[in-house]
Design an enzyme around this catalytic site. Structure first.
Site, mmCIF file in Angstrom:
data_model
loop_
_atom_site.group_PDB
_atom_site.id
_atom_site.type_symbol
_atom_site.label_atom_id
_atom_site.label_comp_id
_atom_site.label_asym_id
_atom_site.label_seq_id
_atom_site.Cartn_x
_atom_site.Cartn_y
_atom_site.Cartn_z
ATOM 1 N N GLU A 240 0.692 -1.337 -0.044
ATOM 2 C CA GLU A 240 -0.091 0.138 0.006
ATOM 3 C C GLU A 240 0.477 1.516 0.186
ATOM 4 O O GLU A 240 0.329 2.052 -0.683
ATOM 5 C CB GLU A 240 -1.157 0.440 1.237
ATOM 6 C CG GLU A 240 -1.583 0.893 0.920
ATOM 7 C CD GLU A 240 -2.871 1.305 -0.199
ATOM 8 O OE1 GLU A 240 -2.875 2.191 -0.965
ATOM 9 O OE2 GLU A 240 -4.163 -0.024 0.044
ATOM 10 N N ASP A 244 1.500 4.347 -3.252
ATOM 11 C CA ASP A 244 1.055 5.558 -2.413
ATOM 12 C C ASP A 244 2.064 6.651 -3.099
ATOM 13 O O ASP A 244 2.284 7.332 -3.705
ATOM 14 C CB ASP A 244 0.505 5.640 -1.246
ATOM 15 C CG ASP A 244 -0.907 4.999 -1.263
ATOM 16 O OD1 ASP A 244 -1.441 4.578 -2.202
ATOM 17 O OD2 ASP A 244 -1.298 4.408 0.157
ATOM 18 N N SER A 438 -6.783 2.478 -3.732
ATOM 19 C CA SER A 438 -5.759 3.540 -3.569
ATOM 20 C C SER A 438 -5.189 3.851 -4.540
ATOM 21 O O SER A 438 -3.979 4.099 -4.817
ATOM 22 C CB SER A 438 -5.363 2.182 -2.367
ATOM 23 O OG SER A 438 -6.203 0.690 -1.448
#
EC number: 3.4.14.10
Length: 526
Positions: A240, A244, A438
């Site tokens: 994640e 990002d 995401s």
């Protein structure tokens, strides 16, 4: 389920009523609406705190009550509206006439120490909004990586030239959304990225990512890391956080980026991050959040506390963006089964003071909705005026579709969307193709950061809370309307995408050139 040990420690947060929360909301809209003469004239730290600070008699009543039990609270918000205490279970039981018990989730090993009831003295109750965690059963964030697959890349000399037919890399986004590759250079620009659950990105992975997909950038990419609640600051990159950071630094070229690593996996971590930011004299101009929970876990009081915290950031000029979720219209339980009995909105996308980002797919022709794109209607927050006309047009279009499964008068989301399927992300020597909002959220946040760059260079303020601008006639025209697809997620039916706003892709995806023309003309009184 068994009584909690009397000597075990509980950390409780006490929220006091703000002095003038309606005044904060009014001020936020005043500085965020391009039709207002005060557009872009953001509030100072002190001005925001004056709206949300508790009245002195509230502070006295609560601290005197705690003092009678020899409890001395710590103030954990800049305005003083949140107090925190660490006390033994035995003291908590006496203080609140409670029976704190250890509960275990039947589908997981997660345990929560909660009570089924509390009693606040009559002379104290008017001065307290709520105490958390007591009767609220909000589960902690759980480690759940976005869907991914390992991608085997050919040697550079043999790689296909059209990656965008299958995958997403920065050049695909730049080409499709007209995002500039030139480095940003405005003084004072910034973007923040939140991270939880021991998620971390590494500069080594980021460098490999840039070598592969941003060879035009000749300087070493970098980002700062700030720890909150003991969040980790180093380690092997995780999915994640790597996604990002790579698609923030890799799209918002040269915009100073800070990764906020939050160690508390419970909802307090969300609030602690906001309170940390609100304590700063200079806020990040954009805050990208790729995390969400399910709204059904929240009561009105706790949900409002979160939402008002984001309103404070917006009033000071920060654009707050959240992923709309990757379950379509439904929710996933701790047993990983799909709850298909009713639509379940995500949190905090239902908050009207932030921008919720959904997902799309496809570079070959018009985009279509990603079937997992979270979207729907809040059951806790009313529909704000800025979106009511757009949402009503959609409701008129779908008629009785999904009747009874959602709250037609609730705050509707997402607001916007972007590509969300198969983002190539480098982690510890391996490329992964990652799906999810995401991915779309840091991309849309990066677009806003680059628009801020142009505004700052022209002597204009940052864009702040985006939604009044985006839902305006001019704002809608600057986005790519997505009219195909739906978001059933894990269930049998979802909302259909349609012309105009829809609860799958919102108002659509970014067109940087059109947005740039819009925001460079977005002056007071537009």
């Amino acid at each position: 389920m068994h009584p909690a040990s009397s000597t075990s420690s509980l950390q409780l947060t006490l929220v006091l009523p703000p002095t003038n929360i309606d005044g904060l909301h009014t001020a936020l809209y005043d500085v965020s609406d391009p039709k207002s003469a005060n557009y872009g004239k953001y509030l100072s730290k002190a001005e925001v705190e004056a709206f949300v600070a508790p009245k002195p008699d509230s502070v006295k009543a609560v601290t005197d009550w705690l003092g009678q039990h020899n409890i001395h609270p710590q103030t954990v918000s800049p305005s003083g509206d949140m107090l925190r205490i660490d006390i033994p279970v035995s003291t908590a039981n006496t203080l609140l006439a409670a029976n704190f018990t250890v509960f275990k989730d039947k589908y997981s090993d997660v345990t929560l120490t909660r009570t089924l009831s509390v009693t606040i003295p009559d002379d104290v109750a008017p001065y307290l909004e709520y105490i958390y965690p007591t009767t609220q059963f909000i589960m902690p964030l759980r480690r759940k990586n976005p869907p991914f697959e390992v991608v085997t890349l050919s040697p550079k000399s043999k790689r296909q030239t059209d990656f965008c037919a299958v995958d997403v890399i920065p050049q695909c986004l730049e080409s499709y959304y007209h995002i500039p590759a030139a480095p940003a250079n405005a003084t004072g620009n910034s973007i923040g990225v939140s991270g939880y659950m021991d998620q971390i990105a590494s500069e080594q992975d980021l460098q490999i990512f840039f070598d592969a997909w941003r060879p035009d950038v000749t300087t070493s990419p970098e980002f700062n890391i700030v720890s909150i609640d003991g969040g980790i600051t180093s380690g092997v990159g995780t999915l994640e956080a790597s996604l990002d950071i790579q698609y923030t630094v890799g799209v918002a070229t040269n915009v100073p980026t800070t990764f906020y690593s939050v160690g508390n996996p419970f909802v307090q971590g969300y609030i602690d991050l906001v309170n940390f930011l609100l304590g700063l004299d200079e806020l990040p101009l954009v805050l990208s959040n790729s995390y969400c929970m399910f709204e059904g876990l929240f009561d009105v009081d706790s949900a409002n506390t979160f939402c008002n915290a984001y309103a404070q950031l917006g009033a000071r000029g920060t654009s707050v963006l959240f992923a709309s979720g990757d379950w379509g219209v439904y929710s996933i339980g701790f047993d990983n089964n799909c709850n298909i009995t009713a639509f379940d909105p995500t949190f905090p996308s239902g908050c009207p003071f932030l921008t919720s980002v959904g997902g799309t797919t496809g570079f070959d022709g018009p985009e279509v909705a990603a079937e997992f794109s979270g979207g729907g209607f809040s059951t806790l927050f009313a529909q704000p005026d800025y979106q009511s006309a757009a949402v009503q047009r959609y409701l008129d279009t779908i008629g009785n579709t999904n009747a009874g499964l959602f709250n037609r008068s609730g705050r509707a989301f997402p607001d916007v969307s972007a590509q969300a399927v198969r983002y190539l992300t480098e982690i510890n020597g391996t490329f992964y193709g990652i799906n999810g909002t995401s991915a779309s959220t840091p991309v849309f946040a990066s677009v806003i950061a680059l628009l801020n760059d142009a505004r700052l260079n022209a002597g204009l303020p940052s864009l702040g809370f985006l939604n009044p601008l985006l839902y305006s006639k001019q704002g809608t025209a600057a986005l790519n309307d997505v009219t195909s697809g739906s978001n059933p997620g894990c269930g049998p039916v979802g909302f259909p995408a349609a012309e105009g706003w829809d609860p799958v892709t919102g108002l659509g995806s970014p067109d940087f050139d059109k947005l740039l023309a819009l925001v460079m003309g977005a002056q007071p009184g537009l």
